[in-house]
Design an enzyme around this catalytic site. Structure first.
Site, PDB file in Angstrom:
ATOM      1  N   ASP A   1      43.907  30.797  29.431  1.00  0.00           N
ATOM      2  CA  ASP A   1      44.934  30.707  28.394  1.00  0.00           C
ATOM      3  C   ASP A   1      44.406  30.814  26.963  1.00  0.00           C
ATOM      4  O   ASP A   1      45.192  30.916  26.017  1.00  0.00           O
ATOM      5  CB  ASP A   1      45.760  29.412  28.566  1.00  0.00           C
ATOM      6  CG  ASP A   1      44.897  28.148  28.576  1.00  0.00           C
ATOM      7  OD1 ASP A   1      43.852  28.114  27.897  1.00  0.00           O
ATOM      8  OD2 ASP A   1      45.288  27.178  29.267  1.00  0.00           O
TER       9      ASP A   1
ATOM     10  N   HIS B   1      36.790  32.752  34.277  1.00  0.00           N
ATOM     11  CA  HIS B   1      37.779  33.589  34.968  1.00  0.00           C
ATOM     12  C   HIS B   1      38.446  34.608  34.048  1.00  0.00           C
ATOM     13  O   HIS B   1      39.551  35.069  34.343  1.00  0.00           O
ATOM     14  CB  HIS B   1      38.847  32.700  35.633  1.00  0.00           C
ATOM     15  CG  HIS B   1      38.323  31.917  36.803  1.00  0.00           C
ATOM     16  ND1 HIS B   1      38.972  30.818  37.329  1.00  0.00           N
ATOM     17  CD2 HIS B   1      37.203  32.082  37.557  1.00  0.00           C
ATOM     18  CE1 HIS B   1      38.265  30.347  38.353  1.00  0.00           C
ATOM     19  NE2 HIS B   1      37.190  31.088  38.504  1.00  0.00           N
TER      20      HIS B   1
ATOM     21  N   CYS C   1      40.380  48.917  32.369  1.00  0.00           N
ATOM     22  CA  CYS C   1      40.910  50.090  33.066  1.00  0.00           C
ATOM     23  C   CYS C   1      40.831  49.845  34.577  1.00  0.00           C
ATOM     24  O   CYS C   1      39.771  49.486  35.096  1.00  0.00           O
ATOM     25  CB  CYS C   1      40.102  51.332  32.689  1.00  0.00           C
ATOM     26  SG  CYS C   1      40.666  52.811  33.566  1.00  0.00           S
TER      27      CYS C   1
ATOM     28  N   CYS D   1      45.943  53.094  30.115  1.00  0.00           N
ATOM     29  CA  CYS D   1      44.592  53.023  29.545  1.00  0.00           C
ATOM     30  C   CYS D   1      44.495  54.008  28.389  1.00  0.00           C
ATOM     31  O   CYS D   1      44.729  55.207  28.573  1.00  0.00           O
ATOM     32  CB  CYS D   1      43.563  53.348  30.627  1.00  0.00           C
ATOM     33  SG  CYS D   1      41.882  53.475  29.971  1.00  0.00           S
TER      34      CYS D   1
ATOM     35  N   GLY E   1      39.978  17.998  34.592  1.00  0.00           N
ATOM     36  CA  GLY E   1      41.242  18.670  34.918  1.00  0.00           C
ATOM     37  C   GLY E   1      41.119  19.830  35.881  1.00  0.00           C
ATOM     38  O   GLY E   1      41.884  20.783  35.792  1.00  0.00           O
TER      39      GLY E   1
ATOM     40  N   ALA F   1      43.418  14.021  30.794  1.00  0.00           N
ATOM     41  CA  ALA F   1      42.382  14.496  29.871  1.00  0.00           C
ATOM     42  C   ALA F   1      42.733  14.184  28.422  1.00  0.00           C
ATOM     43  O   ALA F   1      41.894  13.687  27.659  1.00  0.00           O
ATOM     44  CB  ALA F   1      42.191  16.001  30.050  1.00  0.00           C
TER      45      ALA F   1
HETATM   46  P1  NAD Z   1      44.342  23.431  39.725  1.00  0.00           P
HETATM   47  O1  NAD Z   1      45.752  23.800  39.415  1.00  0.00           O
HETATM   48  O2  NAD Z   1      43.825  23.756  41.061  1.00  0.00           O
HETATM   49  O3  NAD Z   1      44.115  21.861  39.493  1.00  0.00           O
HETATM   50  C1  NAD Z   1      44.507  21.223  38.326  1.00  0.00           C
HETATM   51  C2  NAD Z   1      43.928  19.821  38.334  1.00  0.00           C
HETATM   52  O4  NAD Z   1      44.291  19.209  37.108  1.00  0.00           O
HETATM   53  C3  NAD Z   1      44.460  18.912  39.455  1.00  0.00           C
HETATM   54  O5  NAD Z   1      43.354  18.317  40.124  1.00  0.00           O
HETATM   55  C4  NAD Z   1      45.287  17.855  38.704  1.00  0.00           C
HETATM   56  O6  NAD Z   1      45.179  16.568  39.306  1.00  0.00           O
HETATM   57  C5  NAD Z   1      44.633  17.859  37.354  1.00  0.00           C
HETATM   58  N1  NAD Z   1      45.486  17.457  36.233  1.00  0.00           N
HETATM   59  C6  NAD Z   1      46.823  17.615  36.077  1.00  0.00           C
HETATM   60  N2  NAD Z   1      47.211  17.133  34.879  1.00  0.00           N
HETATM   61  C7  NAD Z   1      46.081  16.682  34.265  1.00  0.00           C
HETATM   62  C8  NAD Z   1      45.820  16.098  32.997  1.00  0.00           C
HETATM   63  N3  NAD Z   1      46.814  15.874  32.101  1.00  0.00           N
HETATM   64  N4  NAD Z   1      44.549  15.758  32.699  1.00  0.00           N
HETATM   65  C9  NAD Z   1      43.533  15.978  33.586  1.00  0.00           C
HETATM   66  N5  NAD Z   1      43.720  16.530  34.802  1.00  0.00           N
HETATM   67  C10 NAD Z   1      44.987  16.885  35.119  1.00  0.00           C
HETATM   68  O7  NAD Z   1      43.481  24.080  38.571  1.00  0.00           O
HETATM   69  P2  NAD Z   1      41.999  24.657  38.547  1.00  0.00           P
HETATM   70  O8  NAD Z   1      41.082  23.686  39.206  1.00  0.00           O
HETATM   71  O9  NAD Z   1      41.775  25.049  37.139  1.00  0.00           O
HETATM   72  O10 NAD Z   1      42.039  25.990  39.449  1.00  0.00           O
HETATM   73  C11 NAD Z   1      43.142  26.819  39.511  1.00  0.00           C
HETATM   74  C12 NAD Z   1      42.933  28.274  39.127  1.00  0.00           C
HETATM   75  O11 NAD Z   1      44.117  28.663  38.486  1.00  0.00           O
HETATM   76  C13 NAD Z   1      41.823  28.569  38.162  1.00  0.00           C
HETATM   77  O12 NAD Z   1      41.136  29.648  38.643  1.00  0.00           O
HETATM   78  C14 NAD Z   1      42.508  28.945  36.838  1.00  0.00           C
HETATM   79  O13 NAD Z   1      41.946  30.154  36.319  1.00  0.00           O
HETATM   80  C15 NAD Z   1      43.934  29.236  37.213  1.00  0.00           C
HETATM   81  N6  NAD Z   1      44.962  28.664  36.303  1.00  0.00           N
HETATM   82  C16 NAD Z   1      44.755  28.664  34.955  1.00  0.00           C
HETATM   83  C17 NAD Z   1      45.705  28.104  34.109  1.00  0.00           C
HETATM   84  C18 NAD Z   1      45.452  28.107  32.618  1.00  0.00           C
HETATM   85  O14 NAD Z   1      44.732  28.983  32.118  1.00  0.00           O
HETATM   86  N7  NAD Z   1      45.996  27.135  31.859  1.00  0.00           N
HETATM   87  C19 NAD Z   1      46.877  27.539  34.630  1.00  0.00           C
HETATM   88  C20 NAD Z   1      47.066  27.562  36.022  1.00  0.00           C
HETATM   89  C21 NAD Z   1      46.085  28.116  36.839  1.00  0.00           C
HETATM   90 ZN    ZN Z   2      40.705  54.325  31.770  1.00  0.00          ZN
END
Ligand code: NAD
Ligand code: ZN
Length: 252
Positions: free
Chosen positions: A106, A121, A129, A154, A193, A237
């Site tokens: 994000d 990620h 592309c 692209c 998180g 967090a």
């Molecule tokens: P996940 O969704 O698997 O787990 C999220 C974790 O955050 C859970 O264990 C939950 O208990 C915890 N959590 C929820 N609220 C919280 C808070 N306020 N403070 C602290 N912890 C909290 O997420 P992940 O482990 O990042 O893996 C999921 C995949 O999904 C990743 O590869 C990621 O790239 C992608 N993803 C990214 C986003 C983003 O960029 N914001 C959002 C969703 C998923």
């Molecule tokens: Zn291209």
């Protein structure tokens, strides 16, 4: 140990540590209004993220996959960094050897001003592309929302663009992996998180512990990695980091 004692211990560790590495996951962004995949109900148009965020899904229907990314790109642009991002950004300014590995796509750590971010990620706002035409860079930033047409084309070869994120089943960029590995040599490693279920990111805390780091997990829920850390803080967090920063500020 209760949460308050844990917060005091983490503040002490931070004061004594010269090399600090943080791993973050979707949980640090929930207070900004960005749901984790599980919180989102795990579904989008009856598909789970694991079914949309794959090279196979994109090959089958690039427009459909881009629609999902466009919704997420717009949603993130409407959000702002929260207190968790702000505190980590402040630590990155203060600590000379601070590195932050994020699984999030994000861009909120960067928007909060965090230094030394390793984007494990990729980014929602990077593209590449799909055909990997030799004229184009591997990835570049394009935060156009919405694109005039989906899939966007692209500018180098006229083929189609793909989102610059790492999909399920894809390899992590070797240079990113190298930087993340180097960051595991640290005095203090915090996992914040993340559900510790997505590999290879889930293995990082194990390696940091094996290399001798003091390890800390911050998550309101237990995860598969929970037996590993020296210190577990069962809280949100944005609340825990705010409290730790408060303790640090009062000591100086
Ligand atoms: P996940 O969704 O698997 O787990 C999220 C974790 O955050 C859970 O264990 C939950 O208990 C915890 N959590 C929820 N609220 C919280 C808070 N306020 N403070 C602290 N912890 C909290 O997420 P992940 O482990 O990042 O893996 C999921 C995949 O999904 C990743 O590869 C990621 O790239 C992608 N993803 C990214 C986003 C983003 O960029 N914001 C959002 C969703 C998923
Ligand atoms: Zn291209």
């Amino acid at each position: 140990m209760n949460l308050e004692e844990g917060i005091q211990r983490l503040a002490e560790r931070l004061t004594g540590a010269s090399r600090v590495t943080v791993l973050t996951g979707a949980g640090v962004s929930t207070a900004s209004g960005i749901p984790t995949f599980r919180d989102a109900g795990g579904m989008w148009k009856n598909f789970r993220p694991e079914e949309v965020a794959t090279p196979e899904a994109f090959a089958r229907d690039p427009k459909f996959v881009w629609e999902w990314y466009e919704v997420r790109r717009q949603a993130v642009l409407d959000c702002r960094p929260n207190r968790a991002h702000e505190v980590l950004a402040a630590w990155s300014e203060r600590s000379p050897a601070f590195r932050l590995i994020t699984q999030n796509v994000d861009g909120l750590h960067e928007r909060a001003g965090t230094r030394n971010v390793i984007r494990f990620h990729g980014s929602l706002f990077d593209v590449g592309c799909w055909e990997e035409c030799p004229q184009s860079p591997h990835r570049w930033r394009d935060d156009t929302v919405p694109f005039p047409e989906l899939p966007p084309s692209c500018p180098y070869c006229g083929g189609i663009l793909r989102p610059g994120v790492v999909w399920f089943g894809e390899m992590i960029d070797p240079e990113v992996l190298r930087r993340a590995d180097a960051a595991l040599e640290c005095d203090l490693f915090l996992s914040i998180g993340t559900s510790s279920q997505v590999h290879p990111a889930a293995a990082l805390i194990h390696t940091a512990a094996a290399l001798g780091a003091f390890t800390v997990e911050i998550n309101p829920e237990a995860t598969p990695a929970s037996p590993v850390p020296d210190l577990s803080l069962a809280g949100k967090a944005e609340v825990v980091l705010d409290r730790v920063e408060d303790v640090l500020q009062r000591r100086t």
